[in-house]
Motif scaffolding. Structure first.
Motif, short mmCIF file in Angstrom:
data_model
loop_
_atom_site.label_atom_id
_atom_site.label_comp_id
_atom_site.label_asym_id
_atom_site.label_seq_id
_atom_site.Cartn_x
_atom_site.Cartn_y
_atom_site.Cartn_z
N LYS A 36 0.83 -1.21 0.00
CA LYS A 36 0.00 0.00 0.00
C LYS A 36 0.87 1.26 0.00
N LEU A 37 1.96 1.21 0.74
CA LEU A 37 2.88 2.34 0.76
C LEU A 37 3.51 2.54 -0.62
N ALA A 38 3.85 1.43 -1.28
CA ALA A 38 4.43 1.52 -2.62
C ALA A 38 3.45 2.16 -3.59
N ALA A 39 2.16 1.85 -3.45
CA ALA A 39 1.15 2.44 -4.33
C ALA A 39 1.10 3.95 -4.15
N GLN A 40 1.29 4.43 -2.92
CA GLN A 40 1.32 5.88 -2.69
C GLN A 40 2.55 6.50 -3.32
N VAL A 41 3.69 5.85 -3.14
CA VAL A 41 4.95 6.37 -3.68
C VAL A 41 4.92 6.41 -5.21
N LEU A 42 4.26 5.42 -5.81
CA LEU A 42 4.27 5.27 -7.27
C LEU A 42 3.03 5.83 -7.95
N LYS A 43 2.29 6.69 -7.28
CA LYS A 43 1.01 7.14 -7.83
C LYS A 43 1.15 7.83 -9.19
N GLU A 44 2.24 8.57 -9.41
CA GLU A 44 2.45 9.20 -10.71
C GLU A 44 2.75 8.16 -11.79
N HIS A 45 3.52 7.15 -11.43
CA HIS A 45 3.83 6.09 -12.38
C HIS A 45 2.60 5.24 -12.71
N LEU A 46 1.68 5.13 -11.76
CA LEU A 46 0.46 4.34 -11.99
C LEU A 46 -0.42 4.97 -13.06
N LYS A 47 -0.22 6.26 -13.34
CA LYS A 47 -0.98 6.90 -14.41
C LYS A 47 -0.51 6.44 -15.79
N LYS A 48 0.74 6.01 -15.86
CA LYS A 48 1.34 5.67 -17.16
C LYS A 48 1.56 4.17 -17.35
N PHE A 49 1.62 3.43 -16.23
CA PHE A 49 1.94 2.01 -16.32
C PHE A 49 0.91 1.17 -15.56
N GLU A 50 0.66 -0.01 -16.09
CA GLU A 50 -0.08 -1.03 -15.35
C GLU A 50 0.95 -1.80 -14.53
N ILE A 51 0.89 -1.63 -13.21
CA ILE A 51 1.95 -2.18 -12.35
C ILE A 51 1.40 -3.34 -11.52
N SER A 52 2.11 -4.44 -11.56
CA SER A 52 1.81 -5.59 -10.71
C SER A 52 2.99 -5.81 -9.77
N TYR A 53 2.79 -6.61 -8.75
CA TYR A 53 3.87 -6.83 -7.79
C TYR A 53 3.76 -8.22 -7.18
N ARG A 54 4.86 -8.64 -6.58
CA ARG A 54 4.86 -9.87 -5.80
C ARG A 54 5.79 -9.69 -4.61
N HIS A 55 5.47 -10.34 -3.52
CA HIS A 55 6.29 -10.24 -2.31
C HIS A 55 7.54 -11.11 -2.47
N VAL A 56 8.68 -10.57 -2.03
CA VAL A 56 9.95 -11.29 -2.15
C VAL A 56 10.74 -11.11 -0.86
N GLN A 57 11.74 -11.95 -0.71
CA GLN A 57 12.75 -11.79 0.34
C GLN A 57 14.01 -11.32 -0.36
N PHE A 58 14.55 -10.17 0.08
CA PHE A 58 15.66 -9.55 -0.64
C PHE A 58 16.93 -9.55 0.17
N GLY A 59 18.05 -9.86 -0.50
CA GLY A 59 19.37 -9.73 0.11
C GLY A 59 19.72 -10.88 1.03
N SER A 60 20.97 -10.83 1.51
CA SER A 60 21.47 -11.90 2.38
C SER A 60 20.75 -11.92 3.72
N SER A 61 20.15 -10.78 4.10
CA SER A 61 19.41 -10.73 5.37
C SER A 61 17.94 -11.04 5.20
N SER A 62 17.54 -11.42 3.96
CA SER A 62 16.14 -11.77 3.66
C SER A 62 15.18 -10.67 4.09
N HIS A 63 15.45 -9.45 3.63
CA HIS A 63 14.56 -8.34 3.93
C HIS A 63 13.21 -8.52 3.25
#
Length: 316
Positions: free
Chosen positions: A219-246
Motif C-alpha cells: 500500500k505504501l508503494a502504491a502511494q509512492v508510485l502514484k504518478e507512475h500508476l498513471k502511465k503504467f499497469e503495475i503488478s507486484y509480488r512479495h519477495v525476500q531480498f538480500g542476504s538478510s532476507s529483507h
C-alpha cells in the motif's frame, strides 16, 4: 587529532571516490555531464571542497598556472575583507607516485583559516580536479589532507560508477547521467537518465517502522508510485531480498497507452521498437530501519542493468 585517531568514511559519485573524516557531511552536490562539485562541512565550518571538470585527455594542463590563478583570486578576496593572506605553491605534499601517475601539484594558504590544496590532471580520463581541505590555525592539517588527497580516484576502471552518498550505496552504469537529487530530513532520492526515455530512480526513507505503522509495504508503494500508476499497469509480488532476507516487493509494469504514431515511427527507424517497461524493488532494511526503492524505466534489453544495480546495492 591525528589521522590514526580519525574515523573515515568512503564517498563516491560520478566515477570519483575518496575517503573523508566520518564527522564531515555533504552539504552541496552538483553533477553535470562534464563537471561536478562537492562540499563537506563539520558542525562548525566548511572542511572540504572538490570541483572536477573533464577536458580532452590530449589537452595538457598547466597546473602551476591554475594554482596561481586560484590563489590570486583568494588573495584579492582576503584583501577586500581586510585580512592577511599568505600562500605557497608546489608544496610537494603529494607526489605523482602517490596518485598513480597523475600530474599533481599541491599548494597551501593561510588567512582567516588555513588550507591545503591540490590540483591534478588525469591523462587517461581527462579530468582536472581542484581540492581544498580547510582548517583552523594550529590544526595538524597536512597529515589529514595528505590522506584524503591520496585516497582520491577520478574514474572507474569499468563501465559502472559507484554512488555512495547520503546513506545510498550502489553502482550505476556510466551512461546514466544524474538529472536530479533531493535530500531532506529522513528522505533521499537520486534520479538518473539516459536519453529521453530511459531512467533510474533510487530512494531512501528513514524510520521505516513509523512509515509502515497502520499500513503495508504494498500500500505504501502504491502511494509512492502514484504518478507512475498513471502511465503504467503495475503488478507486484512479495519477495525476500538480500542476504538478510529483507521483506520486499518486486514491481513490474507495462505502458498503459501506445506511443504516438510519430514516436513509434521514429523508434522503428532507429530499430528501437520495444515499448518502455517498468521494473522496481522496494524493501525494508531491518538492520537500519530504512526503506529503499530502486525503479527503472527502460526497454527490455536494459533490464539486465537493473539486475546489476540491485545486486550492487548495499543497504546496511
Amino acid at each position: 587529532m591525528t589521522t590514526s585517531q580519525t574515523d573515515w568514511q568512503q564517498l563516491a559519485w560520478a566515477g570519483i571516490k575518496l575517503l573523508a573524516p566520518s564527522d564531515w557531511y555533504v552539504t552541496q552536490l552538483r553533477v553535470t555531464q562534464n563537471e561536478s562539485y562537492i562540499r563537506m562541512e563539520d558542525d562548525d565550518m566548511v572542511r572540504f571542497e572538490l570541483s572536477c571538470a573533464t577536458v580532452s585527455p590530449i589537452q595538457q594542463i598547466n597546473l602551476r598556472e591554475h594554482a596561481e590563478a586560484i590563489l590570486s583570486k583568494m588573495a584579492k578576496e582576503a584583501k577586500k575583507r581586510g585580512e592577511e593572506f599568505s600562500q605557497s605553491v608546489d608544496t610537494k605534499l603529494v607526489g605523482r607516485h602517490q596518485v598513480k601517475g597523475r600530474d599533481v601539484l599541491t599548494f597551501s594558504w593561510a588567512g582567516r583559516y588555513i588550507g591545503e590544496g591540490m590540483l591534478w590532471w588525469c591523462g587517461k580520463c581527462g579530468k582536472v580536479l581542484v581540492a581544498h581541505v580547510i582548517g583552523v590555525k594550529g590544526e595538524r592539517l597536512k597529515e589529514l589532507a595528505k590522506k584524503l588527497f591520496t585516497s582520491i580516484s577520478d574514474h572507474s576502471e569499468d563501465e559502472w560508477h559507484s554512488w555512495k552518498l547520503f546513506g545510498l550505496d550502489l553502482k550505476v552504469h556510466s551512461s546514466m547521467r544524474l538529472c536530479g537529487h533531493k535530500v531532506e530530513a529522513g528522505f533521499v532520492r537520486f534520479q538518473f537518465k539516459r536519453g529521453d526515455e530511459e531512467s533510474l530512480e533510487v530512494a531512501r526513507w528513514s524510520t521505516a517502522d513509523l512509515m509502515l505503522k497502520g499500513t503495508t509495504l504494498d500500500k505504501l508503494a502504491a502511494q509512492v508510485l502514484k504518478e507512475h500508476l498513471k502511465k503504467f499497469e503495475i503488478s507486484y509480488r512479495h519477495v525476500q531480498f538480500g542476504s538478510s532476507s529483507h521483506e520486499g516487493i518486486e514491481l513490474y509494469g507495462k505502458a498503459k497507452m501506445p506511443l504516438k504514431t510519430f514516436q513509434l515511427f521514429l523508434r522503428q527507424l532507429t530499430k528501437r521498437s520495444l515499448m518502455p517497461k517498468l521494473r522496481g524493488l522496494m524493501w525494508k532494511c531491518d538492520n537500519t530501519n530504512r526503506l529503499f526503492l530502486v525503479l527503472a524505466i527502460t526497454a527490455s534489453e536494459g533490464m539486465s542493468e537493473f539486475e546489476h544495480v540491485i545486486n550492487s546495492f548495499k543497504c546496511h
